[in-house]
Write an enzyme that holds these catalytic residues in place. Structure first.
Site, PDB file in Angstrom:
ATOM      1  N   LYS A   1       0.856  -1.200   0.000  1.00  0.00           N
ATOM      2  CA  LYS A   1       0.000   0.000   0.000  1.00  0.00           C
ATOM      3  C   LYS A   1       0.887   1.243   0.000  1.00  0.00           C
ATOM      4  O   LYS A   1       1.506   1.587   0.998  1.00  0.00           O
ATOM      5  CB  LYS A   1      -0.917   0.052   1.238  1.00  0.00           C
ATOM      6  CG  LYS A   1      -1.986   1.131   1.040  1.00  0.00           C
ATOM      7  CD  LYS A   1      -2.591   1.656   2.297  1.00  0.00           C
ATOM      8  CE  LYS A   1      -1.778   2.688   2.990  1.00  0.00           C
ATOM      9  NZ  LYS A   1      -1.547   3.930   2.226  1.00  0.00           N
TER      10      LYS A   1
ATOM     11  N   GLU B   1       9.907   0.858  10.407  1.00  0.00           N
ATOM     12  CA  GLU B   1      10.957   1.841  10.092  1.00  0.00           C
ATOM     13  C   GLU B   1      10.328   3.217  10.279  1.00  0.00           C
ATOM     14  O   GLU B   1       9.497   3.621   9.466  1.00  0.00           O
ATOM     15  CB  GLU B   1      11.422   1.673   8.637  1.00  0.00           C
ATOM     16  CG  GLU B   1      12.085   0.362   8.329  1.00  0.00           C
ATOM     17  CD  GLU B   1      13.474   0.255   8.902  1.00  0.00           C
ATOM     18  OE1 GLU B   1      13.940   1.209   9.546  1.00  0.00           O
ATOM     19  OE2 GLU B   1      14.082  -0.803   8.724  1.00  0.00           O
TER      20      GLU B   1
ATOM     21  N   CYS C   1      14.090  10.494   6.367  1.00  0.00           N
ATOM     22  CA  CYS C   1      14.058  10.007   7.754  1.00  0.00           C
ATOM     23  C   CYS C   1      15.444  10.058   8.391  1.00  0.00           C
ATOM     24  O   CYS C   1      15.562  10.246   9.605  1.00  0.00           O
ATOM     25  CB  CYS C   1      13.509   8.595   7.790  1.00  0.00           C
ATOM     26  SG  CYS C   1      14.391   7.477   6.698  1.00  0.00           S
TER      27      CYS C   1
ATOM     28  N   GLU D   1      10.756  15.666  14.839  1.00  0.00           N
ATOM     29  CA  GLU D   1      11.101  15.533  13.420  1.00  0.00           C
ATOM     30  C   GLU D   1      10.302  16.559  12.609  1.00  0.00           C
ATOM     31  O   GLU D   1       9.075  16.566  12.636  1.00  0.00           O
ATOM     32  CB  GLU D   1      10.741  14.115  12.959  1.00  0.00           C
ATOM     33  CG  GLU D   1      11.210  13.811  11.562  1.00  0.00           C
ATOM     34  CD  GLU D   1      10.789  12.417  11.108  1.00  0.00           C
ATOM     35  OE1 GLU D   1       9.626  12.045  11.292  1.00  0.00           O
ATOM     36  OE2 GLU D   1      11.638  11.707  10.543  1.00  0.00           O
TER      37      GLU D   1
HETATM   38  P1  NAD Z   1       2.641   8.317   7.819  1.00  0.00           P
HETATM   39  O1  NAD Z   1       2.971   7.495   9.002  1.00  0.00           O
HETATM   40  O2  NAD Z   1       1.601   9.365   7.960  1.00  0.00           O
HETATM   41  O3  NAD Z   1       2.123   7.382   6.615  1.00  0.00           O
HETATM   42  C1  NAD Z   1       2.905   6.327   6.133  1.00  0.00           C
HETATM   43  C2  NAD Z   1       2.012   5.318   5.431  1.00  0.00           C
HETATM   44  O4  NAD Z   1       1.107   4.744   6.371  1.00  0.00           O
HETATM   45  C3  NAD Z   1       1.115   5.891   4.330  1.00  0.00           C
HETATM   46  O5  NAD Z   1       0.995   4.936   3.310  1.00  0.00           O
HETATM   47  C4  NAD Z   1      -0.206   6.096   5.043  1.00  0.00           C
HETATM   48  O6  NAD Z   1      -1.319   6.102   4.156  1.00  0.00           O
HETATM   49  C5  NAD Z   1      -0.245   4.902   5.960  1.00  0.00           C
HETATM   50  N1  NAD Z   1      -1.023   5.063   7.190  1.00  0.00           N
HETATM   51  C6  NAD Z   1      -1.321   6.217   7.840  1.00  0.00           C
HETATM   52  N2  NAD Z   1      -1.991   5.940   8.977  1.00  0.00           N
HETATM   53  C7  NAD Z   1      -2.106   4.587   9.041  1.00  0.00           C
HETATM   54  C8  NAD Z   1      -2.671   3.692  10.000  1.00  0.00           C
HETATM   55  N3  NAD Z   1      -3.257   4.141  11.111  1.00  0.00           N
HETATM   56  N4  NAD Z   1      -2.595   2.363   9.769  1.00  0.00           N
HETATM   57  C9  NAD Z   1      -1.986   1.885   8.652  1.00  0.00           C
HETATM   58  N5  NAD Z   1      -1.435   2.695   7.711  1.00  0.00           N
HETATM   59  C10 NAD Z   1      -1.486   4.025   7.909  1.00  0.00           C
HETATM   60  O7  NAD Z   1       4.022   8.900   7.310  1.00  0.00           O
HETATM   61  P2  NAD Z   1       4.304   9.887   6.102  1.00  0.00           P
HETATM   62  O8  NAD Z   1       3.940  11.254   6.518  1.00  0.00           O
HETATM   63  O9  NAD Z   1       3.733   9.329   4.851  1.00  0.00           O
HETATM   64  O10 NAD Z   1       5.908   9.746   5.979  1.00  0.00           O
HETATM   65  C11 NAD Z   1       6.787  10.459   6.748  1.00  0.00           C
HETATM   66  C12 NAD Z   1       7.311   9.639   7.900  1.00  0.00           C
HETATM   67  O11 NAD Z   1       7.935   8.447   7.432  1.00  0.00           O
HETATM   68  C13 NAD Z   1       8.396  10.377   8.669  1.00  0.00           C
HETATM   69  O12 NAD Z   1       8.166  10.255  10.048  1.00  0.00           O
HETATM   70  C14 NAD Z   1       9.670   9.648   8.281  1.00  0.00           C
HETATM   71  O13 NAD Z   1      10.712   9.745   9.204  1.00  0.00           O
HETATM   72  C15 NAD Z   1       9.194   8.261   8.113  1.00  0.00           C
HETATM   73  N6  NAD Z   1      10.138   7.494   7.281  1.00  0.00           N
HETATM   74  C16 NAD Z   1      10.938   6.553   7.891  1.00  0.00           C
HETATM   75  C17 NAD Z   1      11.871   5.840   7.153  1.00  0.00           C
HETATM   76  C18 NAD Z   1      12.738   4.795   7.796  1.00  0.00           C
HETATM   77  O14 NAD Z   1      13.237   3.952   7.070  1.00  0.00           O
HETATM   78  N7  NAD Z   1      12.928   4.791   9.084  1.00  0.00           N
HETATM   79  C19 NAD Z   1      11.996   6.074   5.787  1.00  0.00           C
HETATM   80  C20 NAD Z   1      11.189   7.041   5.204  1.00  0.00           C
HETATM   81  C21 NAD Z   1      10.248   7.739   5.976  1.00  0.00           C
END
Ligand code: NAD
Length: 494
Positions: A191, A265, A299, A398
């Site tokens: 997804k 992650e 990230c 962050e």
């Molecule tokens: P997010 O957590 O809002 O969303 C990530 C994904 O999860 C999206 O596909 C979203 O639709 C889905 N999602 C949202 N709520 C959900 C729920 N309750 N249950 C299941 N799925 C859900 O994050 P974002 O704003 O899209 O991305 C930014 C974040 O990702 C930052 O915090 C960044 O640090 C992190 N990130 C981490 C890594 C790593 O490898 N550690 C890499 C890239 C990004």
């Protein structure tokens, strides 16, 4: 049904998809809802895709289950056969690299040079790495027991993997999840984030052309609700998630209730430690990449810059020049170093943090507003704060934008203390000519990864965080192990 974009207009191709990739084909979705995708640099609508319903997720999970359970199913293919498919998928992705990079740049604002170097190139390397790894991995072992008998240990695929990714590096993170899962013999329901769905149609095309068996990879579109539904789906055997810490906690809790294996992650707030002897000019490019890659939507971004007191003013001036000199503009232009943020909502979040930094007494050295010459799109000026209190909000939370904070330290021990004074533990760097000191400090910083005069992850090595940055590891043999389940059969003494 075709997966081709169907509408063209003057300057750009409007990408309008009407199908979902489920069961090896582009299939009609089971709901009429759609997701609109906008250009980060103009705000214009550039495409739309169907929004998957729960019934679509059911169909995708069922297709993944069938791909594993059918006679001769994917999990039963030999590692060498699976490796061949991974290699073919790598080549198909390579052939589409420029197109993938351009779509990502348009959707999330990533400068095209970064998109080509990371989004286009690294997934190819990740698929090839796992192809080579499984060719050389033993999945069965006979261990002489210490109690007289023997133990036959088999490592079998964990099953159907539900993979949820964010918008910041969609293809890279797809590869992190799909490549080890396929190498292990698992099937995947992926997804993506609603902001970056257009590129997934190129990925699906590559999957089809590579001859990945039907149902081994399925893609469902949607936001939090569809993500939640996938996490809890009874047909999913393991969840792997990349995204924010808040959502990671929720998914971790749900998987805990279900006793479902999960890899998380999550976010980061990493430090770049500048030592007394660091040659800033020599490392200018590396420091830019470590701190501002992908407009700070990274990230592992080292957004806390720790400078020795003796060189504090010089370090502030160096980063002020870097930030002021960064070429901000259209992410599709090769010279652009900083593009727009992914969405209006995300820009508001970043601007809120900038205002908070000012309100909390940090010194705004450069940036802080919107670029004057950018009427459209979600641009924020690259921004530098100095005199930042290590305990303040902008030093602890962050921001996920081009906002850096410089803080002075009194001794190396003090620098390590400040670097570790965070709830996160994902990355970090040290900049110095003294490699012996660098290795010692690398071990003293609490994080899953660290870089010396450089930071770039590599497919061979485990990647992931500790503390609020996550659970488990991706990449390397560790990433493969996370998609396998050991099963033991005891044999009597001979
Ligand atoms: P997010 O957590 O809002 O969303 C990530 C994904 O999860 C999206 O596909 C979203 O639709 C889905 N999602 C949202 N709520 C959900 C729920 N309750 N249950 C299941 N799925 C859900 O994050 P974002 O704003 O899209 O991305 C930014 C974040 O990702 C930052 O915090 C960044 O640090 C992190 N990130 C981490 C890594 C790593 O490898 N550690 C890499 C890239 C990004």
């Amino acid at each position: 049904m075709p997966s081709e974009p169907i509408e063209q207009s003057g300057e750009f191709t409007m990408l309008e998809y009407r199908t979902l990739f489920v069961g090896g084909v582009q299939a009609a979705p089971l709901s009429a809802n759609s997701i609109t995708v906008r250009s980060a640099s103009t705000g214009q609508v550039i495409g739309s895709v169907p929004a998957a319903s729960e019934a679509d997720v059911d169909a995708a999970v069922a297709a993944a289950g069938r791909a594993l359970s059918d006679r001769g199913g994917w999990g039963g293919w030999s590692p060498a056969q699976r490796a061949d498919v991974l290699d073919r998928l790598a080549s198909e992705l390579e052939a589409r690299g420029e197109e993938i990079a351009a779509r990502v740049a348009q959707q999330n604002g990533m400068p095209i040079s970064t998109a080509l170097a990371i989004e286009a190139a690294i997934p190819v390397a990740v698929f090839r790495y796992y192809a080579a790894l499984v060719r050389n991995t033993e999945f069965e072992e006979l261990r002489p027991g210490v109690l007289g008998g023997e133990a036959h240990v088999r490592r079998v695929p964990v099953g159907v993997v539900g993979a949820i990714i964010p918008w910041n590096y969609p293809n890279l993170l797809t590869a992190f999840k799909v490549a080890p899962a396929l190498a292990a013999g698992c099937a995947v329901v992926l997804k993506p984030s609603p902001e970056t769905t257009l590129d997934t149609y190129l990925f699906a095309e590559a999957v089809q052309q590579a001859g990945v068996p039907a149902g081994v990879i399925n893609i469902v579109t949607g936001g939090a609700d569809i993500g939640r539904y996938l996490v809890s789906h009874p047909g999913v055997d393991k969840v792997t998630f990349t995204g924010s810490t808040a959502v990671g906690r929720e998914i971790g809790a749900r998987c805990g209730e279900l006793l479902r294996p999960v890899t998380l992650e999550l976010g980061g707030k990493s430090a770049a430690i500048i030592l007394e002897d660091a040659d800033l000019a020599l490392h200018a490019e590396g420091l830019f990449q470590a701190t501002l890659l992908n407009n700070g939507q990274t990230c592992v971004a080292n957004t806390r810059i720790l400078a020795p007191r003796s060189r504090y003013d010089e370090v502030v001036d160096f980063f002020a020049e870097m930030v002021k000199g960064a070429r901000v503009g259209d992410p599709l232009l090769p010279e652009t170093q900083i593009g727009p943020l992914v969405s209006d909502k995300h820009r508001q979040r970043v601007e809120h943090y900038i205002a908070r930094g000012v309100a909390d007494g940090a010194r705004l050295v450069a940036g802080g507003g919107r670029p004057m010459d950018r009427e459209h799109g979600w641009f924020v000026e690259p921004t530098l704060f100095a005199d930042v209190d290590p305990g303040s909000v902008i030093a602890q939370e962050e921001i996920f934008g081009p906002v850096l904070s410089v803080m002075p330290y009194e001794s190396v021990a003090d620098a390590v203390r400040i670097a570790n004074d965070t709830s996160y533990g994902l990355a970090g760097t040290i900049w110095t000519a003294d490699l012996a000191a660098a290795h010692e400090i690398a071990h003293a910083v609490d994080s899953g990864t660290f870089g010396i005069n450089y930071y770039m992850l590599d497919p061979v090595a485990p990647f992931g965080g500790i503390k609020a940055s996550g659970l488990g590891r991706e990449l390397g043999p560790e990433g493969l192990a996370a998609c396998l389940q050991p099963r033991t059969t005891y044999l009597p003494p001979a």
